[in-house]
Scaffold this active site. Structure first.
Site, PDB file in Angstrom:
ATOM      1  CG  ASP A 147      -3.123   6.480   5.356  1.00 37.76           C
ATOM      2  OD1 ASP A 147      -3.918   5.560   5.080  1.00 37.76           O
ATOM      3  OD2 ASP A 147      -1.936   6.474   5.012  1.00 37.76           O
TER       4      ASP A 147
ATOM      5  CD  GLU B 193       1.277   5.162   3.338  1.00 44.34           C
ATOM      6  OE1 GLU B 193       1.452   5.274   4.556  1.00 44.34           O
ATOM      7  OE2 GLU B 193       0.963   4.058   2.808  1.00 44.34           O
ATOM      8  CD  GLU B 194       0.199   0.776   1.725  1.00 46.29           C
ATOM      9  OE1 GLU B 194       0.999   0.413   2.606  1.00 46.29           O
ATOM     10  OE2 GLU B 194      -1.022   0.948   1.940  1.00 46.29           O
TER      11      GLU B 194
ATOM     12  CG  ASP C  18      -3.929   1.674   4.056  1.00 46.08           C
ATOM     13  OD1 ASP C  18      -3.704   2.847   3.731  1.00 46.08           O
ATOM     14  OD2 ASP C  18      -3.042   0.900   4.477  1.00 46.08           O
TER      15      ASP C  18
ATOM     16  CG  HIS D  88      -1.661   6.038   0.571  1.00 48.74           C
ATOM     17  ND1 HIS D  88      -1.784   4.729   0.171  1.00 48.74           N
ATOM     18  CD2 HIS D  88      -1.849   6.021   1.910  1.00 48.74           C
ATOM     19  CE1 HIS D  88      -2.023   3.968   1.225  1.00 48.74           C
ATOM     20  NE2 HIS D  88      -2.081   4.719   2.288  1.00 48.74           N
TER      21      HIS D  88
ATOM     22  CG  HIS E 283      -1.571  -3.301   5.183  1.00 50.19           C
ATOM     23  ND1 HIS E 283      -0.221  -3.060   5.225  1.00 50.19           N
ATOM     24  CD2 HIS E 283      -2.142  -2.122   4.814  1.00 50.19           C
ATOM     25  CE1 HIS E 283       0.014  -1.792   4.900  1.00 50.19           C
ATOM     26  NE2 HIS E 283      -1.142  -1.203   4.656  1.00 50.19           N
TER      27      HIS E 283
HETATM   28 ZN    ZN Z   1      -2.338   3.929   4.226  1.00 54.46          ZN
END
Ligand code: ZN
Length: 345
Positions: free
Chosen positions: A238, A217-218, A183, A66, A318
């Protein structure tokens, strides 16, 4: 430039292209341009995913990564001209404290600013260390000479404008990578390297191979639509988690056996472990209780597929994340082994 350096350059280009979920067109274009430059013909789905066939015959396999990232949206403009945010994706508020941002007005104008506590000065607010960080105690101060809501409105900024965090991307001589949004731009760069290897004939897929770059995706539904109809298997590429009771570190490829949505396909996951072993890769098999992937989203949407998940280890996910080129390398090598393998077909 060798292929590893090409991958690192590609990664930096993606990291420096803002793409919070909902505002991903620039990153999607960048990916399309890279694929076209390799003589492939990528297509954009209605919801904005980039889908590209790399060739090969039979038993179609989709590899998904993603390119959308965490971010924020302007929730409201305060009377003093500061911006209240709402989150896009899930993260701790303290992870964006004092981060520089870009704010995108819907008319195309762009601005910069910074996220601060509403009580940001140690010399003035003695309790700033203990203030709970949330949307009421944090705000964006624009780098503009505006002191009221009217002034902000004149800039074209209001509720619904997208906000992207400065990635502060750097790849150091040691191979260490520091940046927000590894990510999942790290794996997106790995997939593009695979496309390059296929274009050059260095990797010959044993089956029909699709790349899917998703853009939701998030928020949980990246690969829930738009997969090529004949897809049989989906491998999400991922990030791998790094932390307590997990075997993965930043130099490894992680093979996820189970996440918050349940176990991954037994046959595919077992074969990925075998291939990692046979190829002498640095890898770990881990379980991620607080994680969901695009492969999960595809199955939840009703696709009848076998699914699996791998990816490079990412520390402090994150937040201001940390990875290593060796983690991307191990992920790439596992992918090349898997797409050329016939045992699970
Ligand atoms: Zn991810």
């Amino acid at each position: 430039m060798n292929d590893r350096e090409w991958m690192a350059e590609t990664l930096l280009g993606l990291l420096n292209t803002p793409s919070p979920t909902g505002y991903t067109h620039r990153a999607a274009e960048r990916i399309e341009n890279t694929l076209r430059g390799l003589s492939f013909q990528p297509e954009r789905t209605h919801k904005g995913n980039v889908v590209c066939c790399l060739g090969g015959e039979g038993a179609p396999l989709a590899l998904s990564a993603h390119v959308d990232t965490l971010g924020a949206m302007v929730r409201s403009v305060k009377p003093n001209g500061r911006l209240r945010l709402c989150q896009i994706g899930g993260y701790a508020w303290n992870s964006i404290e004092n981060e520089n941002v870009r704010v995108f007005a819907r008319d195309g104008r762009e601005y910069t600013g910074c996220v601060y506590l509403t009580t940001p000065a140690t010399h003035v607010f003695r309790d700033m260390g203990s203030v709970k960080r949330d949307d009421t105690t944090m705000e964006v101060v624009l780098d503009e000479n505006v002191k009221d809501a009217q002034g902000v409105k004149a800039l074209g900024i209001g509720p619904g404008c997208f906000v992207a965090f400065e990635p502060r991307a750097c790849i150091l001589p040691s191979g260490c990578i520091k940046s927000r949004h590894l990510d999942d731009k790290a794996s997106s760069a790995v997939l593009l390297r695979l496309a390059k290897a296929v274009a050059e004939g260095a990797v010959k897929p044993a089956r029909r191979l699709y790349l899917i770059f998703t853009v939701h995706e998030e928020v949980g539904h990246g690969a829930s639509a738009g997969l090529p109809e004949d897809t049989q298997d989906i491998l999400s590429v991922d990030m791998g988690c790094v932390g307590d009771d997990l075997g993965c570190d930043e130099t490894m490829v992680s093979i996820c056996a189970k996440d918050s949505r349940g176990p991954y396909n037994y046959e595919l996951t077992s074969r990925l472990i075998e291939l990692a072993e046979e190829n002498g890769l640095r890898y770990a098999v881990d379980i991620y209780p607080a994680y969901g992937s695009d492969a999960d989203a595809a199955l939840s949407a009703g696709y009848d597929l076998r699914h699996a998940l791998i990816g490079p280890g990412v520390f402090a996910s994150h937040g201001y994340e940390r990875g290593h080129l060796d983690g991307l390398e191990n992920t790439y090598r596992l992918l090349t082994a898997f797409v050329q393998d016939t045992k699970t077909i």
